[in-house]
Design a protein around this motif. Structure first.
Motif, mmCIF file in Angstrom:
data_model
loop_
_atom_site.group_PDB
_atom_site.id
_atom_site.type_symbol
_atom_site.label_atom_id
_atom_site.label_comp_id
_atom_site.label_asym_id
_atom_site.label_seq_id
_atom_site.Cartn_x
_atom_site.Cartn_y
_atom_site.Cartn_z
ATOM 1 N N LEU A 331 0.864 -1.178 0.000
ATOM 2 C CA LEU A 331 0.000 0.000 0.000
ATOM 3 C C LEU A 331 0.906 1.234 0.000
ATOM 4 C CD1 LEU A 331 -3.142 0.516 2.255
ATOM 5 C CD2 LEU A 331 -1.643 2.396 1.652
ATOM 6 N N ILE A 352 -4.909 3.985 8.007
ATOM 7 C CA ILE A 352 -4.196 3.245 6.957
ATOM 8 C C ILE A 352 -3.443 2.067 7.566
ATOM 9 C CG2 ILE A 352 -2.254 3.394 5.344
ATOM 10 C CD1 ILE A 352 -3.205 6.287 4.745
ATOM 11 N N ALA A 356 -3.379 -2.104 6.917
ATOM 12 C CA ALA A 356 -2.133 -2.841 6.690
ATOM 13 C C ALA A 356 -1.986 -3.988 7.683
ATOM 14 C CB ALA A 356 -0.945 -1.889 6.790
ATOM 15 N N VAL A 363 3.637 -1.322 3.809
ATOM 16 C CA VAL A 363 3.348 0.091 3.560
ATOM 17 C C VAL A 363 4.617 0.793 3.082
ATOM 18 C CG1 VAL A 363 2.583 2.284 4.555
ATOM 19 C CG2 VAL A 363 1.523 0.132 5.295
ATOM 20 N N LEU A 403 7.007 -1.393 7.335
ATOM 21 C CA LEU A 403 6.959 -0.033 6.797
ATOM 22 C C LEU A 403 8.307 0.338 6.195
ATOM 23 C CD1 LEU A 403 5.734 2.907 6.579
ATOM 24 C CD2 LEU A 403 6.633 3.268 8.909
#
Length: 591
Positions: A331, A352, A356, A363, A403
């Motif tokens: 994403l 968000i 995830a 992400v 991330l």
């Protein structure tokens, strides 16, 4: 096989074959364009049979000689009379049409190329910018041939192309890194440094050269110079309210684009993989997905609410992809937004991460515009800081989130696009995945070393009390205030023009106004086989020299038209010129 090798006035003939020659009788053929002495001696070396003339022989244009003789492997022989035979020299044979018996193959054609490359599109350097380059060449050859005297490149965030002055501290340090002899001279004579080089620039260059290993012309490690990665980790720790960052998690990259390429190459597995992309988006993402033959899973930003995210829509996009047997693997979040200029709230970022964590989606946080905040009512929140807060407040719920956060020297007030400096920080990834990323980085050997040095300067500028501090702060403040002034001027102009609506810029370097074009203009565009926004951008370029990018290149809600423009060009005259064009365009195509 026989090989003839002339030596000035002597010649050797060598037979090279497998096995012993002692008991073998051979027939050899000698072809030469030289007159050979009648006597030769034969001697044997391992697997070689060598025949040499006793005497010198003349060199000149003689008929070719073919000599045929049976001999044993160890005898001394007398050459018989040579049989003369006319034939073309060997070099002429090579150029004879009859020498090559094959039919030439056709050249590689477009149909032979990688179809994934052909599918990739990058609107920022698409048809409108290409036309701008043609007009630029036309102006150079004939300055009076067009209704304007220069091209204004508002299509791309390239500040120094539009006369943004480089920060003095950056260039002082870089010049010393490129020419260490000058650095040594300044260290020996500190008084000479004060006129051109501040003392802190000399100290920083000295430290960077030590960290780099003595020369910016040498490869660094593939992950980047450790000393610079430590500086980046310190910057992130300060930015995120002392939430610790570690140099082992930092990868220095050739701009943020290289990091995007690494990550999508790793997490995209062909047609069964999808990546959630905000629409409108930066075309790098869809182009890279095309190269990897993976699906774009678009989630639309809400224009009416300032280009905010809608997590319910994102959730439905994920479920729809799963129903189609497509795995949503990544994403992408661009914050501040490109091309929208919107800045996400902490609440929007948390929502968000909820998606995830729920679906196990990596992400990518594209945060290259984090220094470009213009609205006093908004604040940039790094996604890593928000993630750490969620992990502390909700133990176990967000611990598995992965991330990758990106930053670049191309944006902010640095504007060093051509130097290709950037970094990514990895959070939550296993050691095995980090090693795969490192392997991919290793294929490119290392990011540009001067670009790595610029990352160091970006995240650790001169501090209060240092010699360069006041000048550096003044330069940064001037760049920021000029960008803010032009952003507001352009936004105000758009919103008083008929047929344009534009959200107020909060950050980044762009505006993304909506064009409500007259029906006649839409018809004209269809006749020219263009989208309506592309037609508007083309007319704007041809009449004013202002180069922009159609919204269709970034993605937009079907049936709507937009364009992206930067507000980097100096002055405001070009904004007034745009206003004049728009009024004339609207009157020409008015319904």
């Amino acid at each position: 096989m026989l090989a003839a090798r002339p030596y000035s006035t002597k010649m050797s003939v060598v037979y090279r074959g497998g096995g012993s020659l002692n008991s073998t009788t051979k027939r050899f053929f000698l072809t030469t364009s030289q007159k050979m002495a009648p006597s030769v001696i034969l001697r044997q070396q391992p697997n070689d049979l060598i025949i040499q003339p006793y005497q010198h022989f003349d060199i000149g244009p003689k008929p070719s000689l073919i000599i045929s003789r049976k001999f044993s492997a160890s005898e001394n022989i007398k050459m018989p009379h040579a049989v003369k035979r006319q034939r073309k020299p060997a070099k002429d044979q090579l150029h004879s049409k009859s020498h090559y018996k094959f039919t030439p193959a056709a050249q590689v054609k477009i149909a032979d190329l990688n179809e994934n490359v052909l599918k990739a599109k990058y609107a920022v350097r698409g048809s409108i910018p290409m036309r701008a380059e043609q007009l630029q060449h036309q102006l150079q050859e004939d300055p009076r041939s067009l209704p304007f005297d220069k091209i204004i490149n508002a299509n791309i965030g390239n500040p120094q192309q539009l006369n943004q002055k480089p920060l003095s501290f950056y260039r002082q340090v870089l010049s010393l890194l490129q020419f260490p002899e000058l650095l040594n001279s300044l260290k020996e004579n500190p008084a000479a440094a004060t006129s051109l080089y501040k003392a802190d620039a000399v100290r920083r260059a000295e430290k960077l050269l030590e960290d780099i290993g003595g020369s910016v012309g040498a490869y660094s490690t593939s992950q980047g110079v450790m000393g610079i990665r430590k500086t980046v980790a310190d910057f992130i720790t300060r930015r995120d309210n002392n939430e610790p960052a570690y140099p082992e998690d930092i990868f220095l990259t050739a701009g943020a684009s290289a990091a995007v390429s690494y990550l999508l190459s790793i997490f995209c597995k062909g047609e069964k993989t999808g990546v959630l992309i905000p629409i409108p988006q930066y075309p790098l993402y869809t182009a890279t997905l095309a190269l990897n033959n993976s699906h774009t899973l678009p989630y639309y930003l809400d224009e009416k609410s300032g280009w905010s995210t809608n997590t319910k829509e994102i959730d439905s996009v994920v479920l729809d992809a799963i129903d189609r047997n497509i795995k949503p693997s990544v994403l992408v979040v661009i914050n501040p937004g490109n091309p929208t200029g919107a800045v996400l709230s902490e609440k929007a970022i948390a929502e968000i991460f909820e998606i995830a964590a729920k679906y196990g989606i990596v992400v990518i946080a594209d945060e290259v515009y984090q220094e470009n905040i213009f609205d006093e009512d908004v604040k940039f929140h790094s996604m890593k800081k928000v993630l750490r807060k969620l992990q502390q407040e909700h133990p176990g719920k967000f611990d598995e989130v992965q991330l990758a956060s990106l930053h670049s020297t191309s944006k902010g007030v640095s504007g060093e696009c051509g130097q290709r400096g950037g970094f990514m920080e990895l959070t939550g990834f296993s050691h095995e995945i980090r090693q795969v990323i490192l392997k991919l980085a290793s294929i490119s050997l290392c990011p540009v070393v001067t670009g790595q040095a610029l990352v160091d300067l970006m995240v650790h500028p001169p501090q209060e009390g240092e010699e360069s501090y006041e000048l550096d702060q003044a330069e940064r403040s001037h760049i920021h205030s000029e960008l803010h002034k032009r952003a507001n001027k352009l936004w105000e102009t758009f919103n008083r023009l008929e047929g344009i609506q534009c959200q107020k810029p909060q950050g980044a370097m762009y505006l993304f106004p909506r064009l409500n074009l007259p029906f006649k203009a839409v018809q004209k565009a269809q006749h020219m086989e263009m989208t309506a926004d592309e037609f508007y951008c083309k007319e704007l370029l041809e009449n004013t020299g202002i180069c922009t990018v159609p919204g269709s290149g970034f993605g937009q809600v079907p049936g709507t038209y937009h364009l992206r423009t930067t507000f980097l060009a100096p002055g405001t005259e070009w904004i007034d010129l745009w206003e004049k064009f728009h009024k004339e365009f609207y009157n020409k195509y008015r319904d």
